[in-house]
Design a protein around this motif. Structure first.
Motif, PDB file in Angstrom:
ATOM      1  N   LEU A 201       0.821  -1.205   0.000  1.00 56.17           N
ATOM      2  CA  LEU A 201       0.000   0.000   0.000  1.00 56.17           C
ATOM      3  C   LEU A 201       0.859   1.261   0.000  1.00 56.17           C
ATOM      4  N   GLY A 202       0.611   2.119  -0.981  1.00 58.97           N
ATOM      5  CA  GLY A 202       1.294   3.408  -1.037  1.00 58.97           C
ATOM      6  C   GLY A 202       2.653   3.406  -1.693  1.00 58.97           C
ATOM      7  N   ALA A 203       3.100   2.242  -2.196  1.00 60.39           N
ATOM      8  CA  ALA A 203       4.459   2.143  -2.738  1.00 60.39           C
ATOM      9  C   ALA A 203       4.606   2.718  -4.145  1.00 60.39           C
ATOM     10  N   GLY A 204       3.505   3.187  -4.735  1.00 62.12           N
ATOM     11  CA  GLY A 204       3.569   3.851  -6.030  1.00 62.12           C
ATOM     12  C   GLY A 204       3.887   2.924  -7.184  1.00 62.12           C
ATOM     13  N   GLY A 205       4.347   3.527  -8.288  1.00 64.62           N
ATOM     14  CA  GLY A 205       4.801   2.743  -9.427  1.00 64.62           C
ATOM     15  C   GLY A 205       3.823   2.610 -10.575  1.00 64.62           C
ATOM     16  N   GLN A 206       2.578   3.057 -10.410  1.00 64.93           N
ATOM     17  CA  GLN A 206       1.642   2.983 -11.533  1.00 64.93           C
ATOM     18  C   GLN A 206       2.015   4.024 -12.587  1.00 64.93           C
ATOM     19  N   VAL A 207       1.842   3.648 -13.848  1.00 68.52           N
ATOM     20  CA  VAL A 207       2.196   4.517 -14.976  1.00 68.52           C
ATOM     21  C   VAL A 207       0.926   5.064 -15.617  1.00 68.52           C
ATOM     22  N   PHE A 208       0.902   6.366 -15.858  1.00 71.97           N
ATOM     23  CA  PHE A 208      -0.257   7.023 -16.462  1.00 71.97           C
ATOM     24  C   PHE A 208       0.188   7.804 -17.686  1.00 71.97           C
ATOM     25  N   ASN A 209      -0.366   7.423 -18.831  1.00 70.88           N
ATOM     26  CA  ASN A 209      -0.057   8.104 -20.087  1.00 70.88           C
ATOM     27  C   ASN A 209      -1.228   9.003 -20.485  1.00 70.88           C
ATOM     28  N   SER A 215       3.292   9.926 -16.562  1.00 74.00           N
ATOM     29  CA  SER A 215       3.479  10.178 -15.138  1.00 74.00           C
ATOM     30  C   SER A 215       3.573   8.843 -14.419  1.00 74.00           C
ATOM     31  N   VAL A 216       4.387   8.785 -13.377  1.00 78.70           N
ATOM     32  CA  VAL A 216       4.522   7.584 -12.556  1.00 78.70           C
ATOM     33  C   VAL A 216       4.192   7.974 -11.117  1.00 78.70           C
ATOM     34  N   SER A 217       3.280   7.229 -10.503  1.00 77.55           N
ATOM     35  CA  SER A 217       2.873   7.577  -9.142  1.00 77.55           C
ATOM     36  C   SER A 217       4.026   7.367  -8.160  1.00 77.55           C
ATOM     37  N   ARG A 218       4.165   8.316  -7.270  1.00 75.91           N
ATOM     38  CA  ARG A 218       5.268   8.341  -6.311  1.00 75.91           C
ATOM     39  C   ARG A 218       4.998   7.401  -5.140  1.00 75.91           C
ATOM     40  N   ASN A 219       6.072   6.965  -4.518  1.00 76.29           N
ATOM     41  CA  ASN A 219       6.002   6.195  -3.282  1.00 76.29           C
ATOM     42  C   ASN A 219       5.608   7.143  -2.145  1.00 76.29           C
ATOM     43  N   LEU A 220       4.468   6.895  -1.511  1.00 72.38           N
ATOM     44  CA  LEU A 220       3.982   7.759  -0.441  1.00 72.38           C
ATOM     45  C   LEU A 220       4.313   7.240   0.952  1.00 72.38           C
ATOM     46  N   THR A 221       5.041   6.145   1.040  1.00 72.07           N
ATOM     47  CA  THR A 221       5.362   5.596   2.357  1.00 72.07           C
ATOM     48  C   THR A 221       6.627   6.264   2.905  1.00 72.07           C
ATOM     49  N   PRO A 222       6.863   6.171   4.221  1.00 72.52           N
ATOM     50  CA  PRO A 222       8.050   6.788   4.827  1.00 72.52           C
ATOM     51  C   PRO A 222       9.315   5.965   4.643  1.00 72.52           C
ATOM     52  N   ASP A 223       9.557   5.549   3.415  1.00 71.58           N
ATOM     53  CA  ASP A 223      10.759   4.804   3.045  1.00 71.58           C
ATOM     54  C   ASP A 223      11.779   5.774   2.465  1.00 71.58           C
ATOM     55  N   GLU A 224      13.040   5.341   2.387  1.00 73.60           N
ATOM     56  CA  GLU A 224      14.072   6.178   1.774  1.00 73.60           C
ATOM     57  C   GLU A 224      13.697   6.555   0.339  1.00 73.60           C
ATOM     58  N   SER A 225      13.033   5.628  -0.363  1.00 72.35           N
ATOM     59  CA  SER A 225      12.622   5.897  -1.740  1.00 72.35           C
ATOM     60  C   SER A 225      11.292   6.643  -1.794  1.00 72.35           C
ATOM     61  N   GLY A 226      10.726   6.920  -0.620  1.00 70.31           N
ATOM     62  CA  GLY A 226       9.450   7.615  -0.543  1.00 70.31           C
ATOM     63  C   GLY A 226       9.587   8.969   0.131  1.00 70.31           C
ATOM     64  N   LEU A 227       8.828   9.153   1.213  1.00 72.42           N
ATOM     65  CA  LEU A 227       8.734  10.472   1.839  1.00 72.42           C
ATOM     66  C   LEU A 227       9.536  10.608   3.131  1.00 72.42           C
ATOM     67  N   LYS A 228      10.414   9.649   3.406  1.00 70.68           N
ATOM     68  CA  LYS A 228      11.111   9.659   4.686  1.00 70.68           C
ATOM     69  C   LYS A 228      11.828  10.977   4.957  1.00 70.68           C
ATOM     70  N   ARG A 229      12.507  11.519   3.970  1.00 68.99           N
ATOM     71  CA  ARG A 229      13.326  12.719   4.179  1.00 68.99           C
ATOM     72  C   ARG A 229      12.608  14.000   3.728  1.00 68.99           C
ATOM     73  N   TRP A 230      11.311  13.882   3.494  1.00 62.07           N
ATOM     74  CA  TRP A 230      10.524  15.057   3.127  1.00 62.07           C
ATOM     75  C   TRP A 230       9.972  15.712   4.393  1.00 62.07           C
ATOM     76  N   THR A 231       9.935  17.030   4.418  1.00 59.22           N
ATOM     77  CA  THR A 231       9.288  17.734   5.520  1.00 59.22           C
ATOM     78  C   THR A 231       7.779  17.768   5.267  1.00 59.22           C
ATOM     79  N   ASP A 232       7.025  18.066   6.318  1.00 61.58           N
ATOM     80  CA  ASP A 232       5.574  18.191   6.158  1.00 61.58           C
ATOM     81  C   ASP A 232       5.234  19.268   5.131  1.00 61.58           C
ATOM     82  N   ALA A 233       5.969  20.356   5.166  1.00 61.00           N
ATOM     83  CA  ALA A 233       5.705  21.448   4.229  1.00 61.00           C
ATOM     84  C   ALA A 233       5.951  21.013   2.787  1.00 61.00           C
TER      85      ALA A 233
END
Length: 285
Positions: A201-209, A215-233
């Motif tokens: 759940l939330g790992a992204g990867g779907q492709v939309f043409n 466009s490729v959906s982003r990983n929304l989980t708090p993983d290094e490849s996702g949002l772990k190092r993103w701030t709330d802002a």
């Protein structure tokens, strides 16, 4: 006697005033939901005959989703009696949204995210219906969708009652908003038969043409490849359509609507995303 007449008059008009205030409150809630997190017009738009590749966000339908499993055409959901939902009862509209069943008993297929809309509370469903009723009717004939895969017989038992989610439970309320905004419909990988792989759940990867390119959906989980190092802002800014580098993201995400999400709801959404199980990005890098 004069005082009694005034009291009698107030008692007569009081029920009307209460109903009117209730309807106004529902309409305000419905307007907020539909023009922010729920964003139905992102799909139920009408192709603009004057601008190639552009749409009119009037809920008149006609947007085509041409994929291998189906050619789905968004229906007209304005209160037009001939081509929209003007003759549907409130109960029929609610059943279509939350159970995926039309008044004639037929099943609504993808990309309508019924699995997530089953979570819409009774109060918010009523608010959305009031909003739809208040929209200007658009007379627009829309072609029927065609499916090359069998549709499910149903999406589960009819949803008789869904209680409201308390805003005090920030993570739970954020999950509720993510559900009715069907975030994970696009941000979760799919299997060979098109089913969501909920274990990721939330790992992204779907492709939309589309007209915008790919466009490729982003990983929304708090993983290094996702949002772990993103701030709330930074996450809030991205949901509203702008990358950390200041670039505008491409569709199909409904940025034009998501920018209207109020700050308290955005904080709840972000709290929910941070609560997800960390998952590696599910798409190709």
């Amino acid at each position: 006697m004069h005082a009694r007449l005034i009291l009698f008059f107030l008692l007569l008009i009081a029920p009307w005033r209460l109903v009117s205030a209730h309807d106004d409150s529902l309409l305000a809630r419905g307007k907020y939901l539909m023009e922010s997190v729920v964003a139905c017009a992102n799909c139920h738009a009408t192709p603009d005959s004057n601008r190639e590749g552009a749409f009119t966000n009037n809920l008149g339908g006609g947007r085509v989703f041409d994929e291998p499993p189906f050619r789905a055409v968004a229906p007209n959901i304005t209160p037009d009696a001939q081509t929209g939902i003007g003759r549907w009862t409130d109960a029929q509209i609610g059943k279509a949204i939350r159970d995926g069943v039309r008044p004639d008993g037929s099943i609504i297929g993808p990309p309508m995210p019924i699995g997530f809309y089953r979570n819409i509370s009774d109060a918010d469903l009523a608010a959305i219906i009031v909003y739809l009723r208040a929209r200007p009717p658009v007379h627009h004939v829309v072609e029927a969708s065609t499916y090359h895969v069998p549709l499910p017989p149903n999406y589960g038992a009819p949803m008789e009652h869904v209680a409201a989610t308390s805003t005090r439970d920030t993570v739970h309320y954020g999950e509720y908003l993510a559900n009715i905004g069907h975030c994970m419909e696009c941000h979760t990988p799919r299997g060979d038969h098109g089913q969501l792989i909920t274990a990721h759940l939330g790992a992204g990867g779907q492709v939309f043409n589309g007209a915008w390119g790919t466009s490729v959906s982003r990983n929304l989980t708090p993983d290094e490849s996702g949002l772990k190092r993103w701030t709330d802002a930074q996450i809030a800014k991205a949901i509203r359509g702008e990358s950390r580098e200041g670039m505008h993201y491409k569709p199909p995400m409904a940025y034009a609507w998501y920018r209207n999400i109020k700050d308290s709801d955005m904080r709840a959404l972000i709290a929910y995303l941070r609560s997800l199980k960390p998952q590696p990005f599910a798409g190709q890098r």
